[in-house]
Structures are given as structure tokens and as C-alpha cells.
Design a protein around this motif. Structure first.
Motif, mmCIF file in Angstrom:
data_model
loop_
_atom_site.group_PDB
_atom_site.id
_atom_site.type_symbol
_atom_site.label_atom_id
_atom_site.label_comp_id
_atom_site.label_asym_id
_atom_site.label_seq_id
_atom_site.Cartn_x
_atom_site.Cartn_y
_atom_site.Cartn_z
ATOM 1 N N LEU A 53 -35.651 -15.210 4.528
ATOM 2 C CA LEU A 53 -34.802 -14.731 3.439
ATOM 3 C C LEU A 53 -35.277 -13.373 2.923
ATOM 4 N N GLY A 54 -36.567 -13.271 2.641
ATOM 5 C CA GLY A 54 -37.111 -12.038 2.104
ATOM 6 C C GLY A 54 -36.987 -10.872 3.065
ATOM 7 N N SER A 55 -37.257 -11.107 4.330
ATOM 8 C CA SER A 55 -37.195 -10.051 5.331
ATOM 9 C C SER A 55 -35.760 -9.590 5.553
ATOM 10 N N LEU A 56 -34.851 -10.531 5.650
ATOM 11 C CA LEU A 56 -33.448 -10.169 5.853
ATOM 12 C C LEU A 56 -32.924 -9.352 4.680
ATOM 13 N N LYS A 57 -33.323 -9.732 3.481
ATOM 14 C CA LYS A 57 -32.935 -8.972 2.288
ATOM 15 C C LYS A 57 -33.504 -7.555 2.366
ATOM 16 N N LEU A 58 -34.760 -7.445 2.687
ATOM 17 C CA LEU A 58 -35.446 -6.160 2.770
ATOM 18 C C LEU A 58 -34.829 -5.251 3.827
ATOM 19 N N LEU A 59 -34.453 -5.827 4.970
ATOM 20 C CA LEU A 59 -34.007 -5.033 6.111
ATOM 21 C C LEU A 59 -32.493 -4.841 6.170
ATOM 22 N N GLY A 60 -31.774 -5.332 5.147
ATOM 23 C CA GLY A 60 -30.363 -4.992 5.019
ATOM 24 C C GLY A 60 -29.341 -6.001 5.481
ATOM 25 N N LEU A 61 -29.750 -7.214 5.809
ATOM 26 C CA LEU A 61 -28.774 -8.217 6.227
ATOM 27 C C LEU A 61 -28.412 -9.134 5.051
ATOM 28 N N GLU A 62 -27.870 -8.550 4.004
ATOM 29 C CA GLU A 62 -27.567 -9.285 2.777
ATOM 30 C C GLU A 62 -26.565 -10.412 2.988
ATOM 31 N N THR A 63 -25.574 -10.214 3.879
ATOM 32 C CA THR A 63 -24.605 -11.287 4.114
ATOM 33 C C THR A 63 -25.270 -12.496 4.769
ATOM 34 N N HIS A 64 -26.259 -12.251 5.593
ATOM 35 C CA HIS A 64 -27.020 -13.346 6.196
ATOM 36 C C HIS A 64 -27.823 -14.073 5.121
ATOM 37 N N VAL A 65 -28.434 -13.307 4.224
ATOM 38 C CA VAL A 65 -29.214 -13.891 3.137
ATOM 39 C C VAL A 65 -28.330 -14.781 2.285
ATOM 40 N N ALA A 66 -27.157 -14.279 1.919
ATOM 41 C CA ALA A 66 -26.240 -15.049 1.073
ATOM 42 C C ALA A 66 -25.857 -16.365 1.737
ATOM 43 N N ALA A 67 -25.518 -16.313 3.019
ATOM 44 C CA ALA A 67 -25.120 -17.531 3.731
ATOM 45 C C ALA A 67 -26.278 -18.509 3.853
ATOM 46 N N TRP B 32 -37.446 -19.971 -2.282
ATOM 47 C CA TRP B 32 -36.289 -19.505 -1.515
ATOM 48 C C TRP B 32 -35.384 -18.624 -2.376
ATOM 49 N N ARG B 33 -35.153 -19.040 -3.613
ATOM 50 C CA ARG B 33 -34.282 -18.273 -4.511
ATOM 51 C C ARG B 33 -34.879 -16.888 -4.759
ATOM 52 N N LEU B 34 -36.167 -16.844 -5.051
ATOM 53 C CA LEU B 34 -36.818 -15.562 -5.310
ATOM 54 C C LEU B 34 -36.782 -14.658 -4.074
ATOM 55 N N ALA B 35 -36.983 -15.239 -2.906
ATOM 56 C CA ALA B 35 -36.934 -14.457 -1.672
ATOM 57 C C ALA B 35 -35.524 -13.927 -1.427
ATOM 58 N N ALA B 36 -34.520 -14.756 -1.680
ATOM 59 C CA ALA B 36 -33.123 -14.329 -1.493
ATOM 60 C C ALA B 36 -32.765 -13.194 -2.443
ATOM 61 N N LEU B 37 -33.414 -13.152 -3.595
ATOM 62 C CA LEU B 37 -33.189 -12.071 -4.545
ATOM 63 C C LEU B 37 -34.063 -10.844 -4.248
ATOM 64 N N GLY B 38 -34.956 -10.970 -3.272
ATOM 65 C CA GLY B 38 -35.865 -9.873 -2.925
ATOM 66 C C GLY B 38 -37.049 -9.779 -3.868
ATOM 67 N N LEU B 39 -37.383 -10.883 -4.533
ATOM 68 C CA LEU B 39 -38.438 -10.861 -5.529
ATOM 69 C C LEU B 39 -39.736 -11.565 -5.092
ATOM 70 N N ASP B 40 -39.742 -12.195 -3.928
ATOM 71 C CA ASP B 40 -40.942 -12.891 -3.459
ATOM 72 C C ASP B 40 -41.316 -12.323 -2.102
ATOM 73 N N ASP B 41 -42.405 -11.608 -2.044
ATOM 74 C CA ASP B 41 -42.875 -10.968 -0.824
ATOM 75 C C ASP B 41 -44.318 -11.375 -0.572
ATOM 76 N N SER B 42 -44.607 -12.661 -0.840
ATOM 77 C CA SER B 42 -46.007 -13.095 -0.843
ATOM 78 C C SER B 42 -46.436 -13.866 0.394
ATOM 79 N N LEU B 43 -45.580 -14.025 1.372
ATOM 80 C CA LEU B 43 -45.956 -14.830 2.528
ATOM 81 C C LEU B 43 -46.568 -13.993 3.628
#
Length: 174
Positions: free
Chosen positions: A125-139, A163-174
Motif C-alpha cells: 500500500l505504502g509503496s504503491l501510494k509513493l510511486l503513483g498507483l493511487e487507483t491500485h491503493v484505493a482498490a 494498512w489505513r496509514l499506509a494507504a494514506l501515505g503516512l506509514d513508511d516504517s516497514l
């Protein structure tokens, strides 16, 4: 060239000499038992405690991923393989994407509380958000929420929060 860009373009390997296509051809058993490839498939801004040899995303890499259609396609291919491993399907719809979950999902290996694959999904979730696949993150996020609601004993509240924080781009701790 940055190691992540070379890896995703098929011009380089990970720290163990594996190509992206080679990792994507792993069996499900190999994907489950091997723990040092996920940081290459789904990179983040911060170094991994589990695989410190994996490179991280900097501002330049993020921008290139977001603007390069070929890299976006490769990342999409990676997502499809990993979701196949999890037993779910990402289906394209006119609105974007939708995550399809089979009825027997409880029988899948990762549907146990605090399974290590929950962290992998968080990283995805976090990586997809970071790299621009927002529609994938949403789904993916919507599908995981439905999954957690329909199978509350399999996914902890803490996992859902990560998961929620990663989908929002707020958790980059893994």
C-alpha cells in the motif's frame, strides 16, 4: 542509474542477483518462505530493518516512477502477481480497479491474526501510494477493509490501522 530503476527496467538485479522477472516467477511457496525480495518489489523512502541491503526511494526515483509509463506497467504486473499469491484478483473497472475476494479466503495461508503477510500488504500500500498507483491503493485498501469487516478474527485492529496509514501515505516504517 539508481538500483531500483535498473531492477524495474530489467537492467539490474537485487542484492542477491535476482531479476524482477525471476522473482515474479517464484512459486507461491517461494514467495511465502523468502523474505528479502518484498523490499525490492515495493520500495519505500526508509530503509528496511529486515533487508537493509534493499535500496530506498528518493525524490528522483519517485518522480521517475510517477512519470514513466513503462515503470508503472511493471509495478502493475508486480501487484497482480502478489495479489495472485494472496488469492485475490484486481479487476479493472470503468471507475478504476476493484479487488475481488473469493468466498473461501479464510482458508488462505495469510488469513491469520498478525501474519507476516499483513506487513507485506502494508508495504505494498505504502509503496504503491509513493510511486503513483493511487487507483491500485484505493482498490486494495477498500478490499482489505471489506475483508477485515467480514473476517474480524483474521485481521487485527492494529493491522487495519497500519494498512489505513499506509494507504494514506503516512506509514513508511516497514
Amino acid at each position: 542509474m539508481h538500483p531500483l530503476l535498473a531492477f524495474y527496467r530489467g537492467l539490474g538485479t537485487d542484492h542477491r542477483g535476482r531479476t524482477l522477472s525471476g522473482i515474479l516467477s517464484f512459486s507461491d511457496s517461494e514467495l511465502e518462505s523468502c523474505h528479502d525480495y518484498i523490499q525490492w518489489l515495493f520500495p519505500l523512502r526508509t530503509a528496511s530493518h529486515y533487508n537493509p541491503e534493499a535500496p530506498v526511494v528518493d525524490a528522483d526515483v519517485e518522480q521517475v516512477f510517477r512519470q514513466d509509463f513503462g515503470l508503472q506497467q511493471e509495478l502493475h504486473r508486480v501487484v497482480l502477481r502478489m495479489l495472485q499469491f494472496y488469492g485475490v484478483v484486481l479487476r479493472e473497472t470503468p471507475q478504476g480497479f476493484e479487488l475481488l475476494v473469493p468466498q473461501d479466503i479464510c482458508d488462505f495461508h495469510w488469513m491469520t491474526p498478525d501474519n507476516h503477510n499483513h506487513k507485506r500488504l502494508c508495504r505494498m500500500l505504502g509503496s504503491l501510494k509513493l510511486l503513483g498507483l493511487e487507483t491500485h491503493v484505493a482498490a486494495l485498501w477498500q478490499g482489505l477493509q471489506r475483508l477485515a469487516q467480514s473476517h474480524p478474527g483474521c485481521i487485527s485492529g492494529a493491522t487495519l490501522t497500519h494498512w489505513r496509514l499506509a494507504a494514506l501515505g503516512l506509514d513508511d516504517s516497514l
